[in-house]
Design a protein around this motif. Structure first.
Motif, PDB file in Angstrom:
ATOM      1  N   GLU A 228       0.855  -1.194   0.000  1.00 44.76           N
ATOM      2  CA  GLU A 228       0.000   0.000   0.000  1.00 44.76           C
ATOM      3  C   GLU A 228       0.888   1.239   0.000  1.00 44.76           C
ATOM      4  O   GLU A 228       1.812   1.352   0.814  1.00 44.76           O
ATOM      5  CB  GLU A 228      -0.893   0.018   1.252  1.00 44.76           C
ATOM      6  CG  GLU A 228      -1.857   1.194   1.233  1.00 44.76           C
ATOM      7  CD  GLU A 228      -2.565   1.424   2.576  1.00 44.76           C
ATOM      8  OE1 GLU A 228      -3.329   2.397   2.658  1.00 44.76           O
ATOM      9  OE2 GLU A 228      -2.334   0.651   3.523  1.00 44.76           O
ATOM     10  N   LYS A 252      -9.275  -0.955  -3.656  1.00 43.91           N
ATOM     11  CA  LYS A 252      -9.797  -1.097  -2.291  1.00 43.91           C
ATOM     12  C   LYS A 252     -10.582   0.151  -1.939  1.00 43.91           C
ATOM     13  O   LYS A 252     -10.443   1.191  -2.580  1.00 43.91           O
ATOM     14  CB  LYS A 252      -8.652  -1.309  -1.309  1.00 43.91           C
ATOM     15  CG  LYS A 252      -7.931  -2.626  -1.544  1.00 43.91           C
ATOM     16  CD  LYS A 252      -7.616  -3.327  -0.253  1.00 43.91           C
ATOM     17  CE  LYS A 252      -7.032  -4.698  -0.569  1.00 43.91           C
ATOM     18  NZ  LYS A 252      -6.273  -5.241   0.504  1.00 43.91           N
ATOM     19  N   GLN A 253     -11.405   0.052  -0.894  1.00 45.12           N
ATOM     20  CA  GLN A 253     -12.247   1.176  -0.475  1.00 45.12           C
ATOM     21  C   GLN A 253     -11.429   2.452  -0.282  1.00 45.12           C
ATOM     22  O   GLN A 253     -11.765   3.507  -0.758  1.00 45.12           O
ATOM     23  CB  GLN A 253     -12.942   0.816   0.848  1.00 45.12           C
ATOM     24  CG  GLN A 253     -13.974  -0.273   0.702  1.00 45.12           C
ATOM     25  CD  GLN A 253     -15.232   0.217   0.019  1.00 45.12           C
ATOM     26  OE1 GLN A 253     -15.749   1.266   0.357  1.00 45.12           O
ATOM     27  NE2 GLN A 253     -15.714  -0.521  -0.959  1.00 45.12           N
ATOM     28  N   GLN A 254     -10.350   2.300   0.445  1.00 42.44           N
ATOM     29  CA  GLN A 254      -9.496   3.451   0.718  1.00 42.44           C
ATOM     30  C   GLN A 254      -8.067   3.026   0.459  1.00 42.44           C
ATOM     31  O   GLN A 254      -7.700   1.903   0.743  1.00 42.44           O
ATOM     32  CB  GLN A 254      -9.617   3.848   2.187  1.00 42.44           C
ATOM     33  CG  GLN A 254     -10.950   4.459   2.510  1.00 42.44           C
ATOM     34  CD  GLN A 254     -11.001   4.865   3.963  1.00 42.44           C
ATOM     35  OE1 GLN A 254     -10.483   4.178   4.822  1.00 42.44           O
ATOM     36  NE2 GLN A 254     -11.618   5.994   4.228  1.00 42.44           N
TER      37      GLN A 254
END
Ligand code: ADP
Length: 303
Positions: A228, A252-254
């Motif tokens: 990430e 991904k969502q965030q």
């Protein structure tokens, strides 16, 4: 060698079900024959049990030629087909007695008692086959396949339709039998191979696509690193990391996550950190996981 398969090809009409398939199985191995539905597993097993002849190629089981010595092949193997052919109206012991009569065994009663014990059928031997659960029907099928003490056992999808408890029982039994018998078992379930086998042969569309010992597969594992970053990074940039084979942009969502795939046993985490540092990228999280048999199977058998 227990089983030798040399360049076997089989057609159904114009459809090629097996395409120059070759493999050898040594005495004492438990080998999983893994492939998606329609890959050619049953066809191969029917050839090894001499119910079908190959169109091209050769093979032997326990040294007997599949075509010229089919009778010797059949008497030296035990076979549990996918549709376990039992007589529902017979009692378990009666059925095994009936089967034993086909094999001119000496000391039949003793052999039947032994096999009933080995397959965990003691408390069910007096029951009608139709009254048994699927798990116990499979045990009867295995007892039947093992009656004449074959050196090679061929099992076509032996755990299909079993509930989780029955599954555990049958897997344990197959492992136990495998201590003194060579076993080739087909399945389309990866976990099955991991639970029971020493080695896996993967077939897809009639061709062998992998043949490995599980221990080697685990140590050779292809490595995946999930990383990430604190902002978006172009996958093309990550593609420049040493030895990276594939970069996936994970949505991904965030956050900005990427999956990097490497084909090496070397731990690539520090290489990823160094690359990020050199390119002024900030890593927020990094996670390495070894590739398992399941993802390897999906990769090898995808269209
Ligand atoms: P698996 O056991 O891996 O599911 P099979 O050996 O049953 O695969 O089948 C291999 C291929 O041959 C499939 O494409 C299947 O449709 C075809 N096939 C199997 N049996 C027959 C048959 N009796 N007639 C025609 N085609 C068949």
């Amino acid at each position: 060698m227990s089983i030798v398969v040399d360049q076997i090809t089989k057609y159904y009409g114009s459809q090629k079900a097996l395409d120059k398939v070759s493999f050898n199985i040594q005495e004492g191995e438990i080998v999983g024959f893994l492939g998606p539905n329609g890959a050619g597993k049953s066809t191969m097993m029917r050839i090894l049990t001499t119910y079908l002849n190959p169109d091209e190629g050769h093979g032997t089981v326990n040294g007997h030629d599949l075509i010229t010595a089919s009778k010797a092949v059949r008497s030296s193997i035990g076979y549990l087909p996918e549709q376990n052919p039992l007589y529902p109206e017979m009692y378990v012991r009666e059925y095994l007695q009936f089967s034993a009569s086909v094999y001119a065994l000496s000391d039949v009663q003793h052999r039947i008692d032994t096999i009933i014990g080995e397959t965990g059928l003691d408390s069910h031997a007096h029951k009608k086959i139709s009254e048994l659960s699927k798990g116990y029907k499979q045990r009867v099928g295995l007892a039947n396949a093992l009656l004449h003490q074959p050196k090679v056992l061929i099992l076509d999808e032996p755990t299909t339709g079993l509930d989780p408890n029955q599954l555990v029982g049958i897997r344990q039994l197959i492992r136990k039998v495998g201590q003194h018998t060579t076993i080739l078992l087909s399945t389309h379930i990866m976990q099955e191979v991991e639970a029971m086998c020493d080695r896996v042969i993967i077939i897809n569309k009639g061709k062998i696509v992998a043949d490995d010992y599980l221990a080697d597969l685990k140590s050779d594992a292809v490595q995946e690193i999930e990383v990430e970053f604190d902002y978006k990074v172009e996958p093309e940039l990550l593609q420049q990391i040493n030895k990276v084979r594939e970069v996936e942009d994970l949505i991904k969502q965030q956050g900005f996550y990427y999956r990097l795939k490497f084909e090496t046993t070397e731990d690539m985490r520090s290489a990823v950190f160094d690359f990020a540092h050199d390119n002024e990228l900030r890593i927020l999280a990094l996670n390495k996981r070894n590739k398992n048999l399941e993802s390897m199977f999906q990769e090898l058998t995808k269209d």
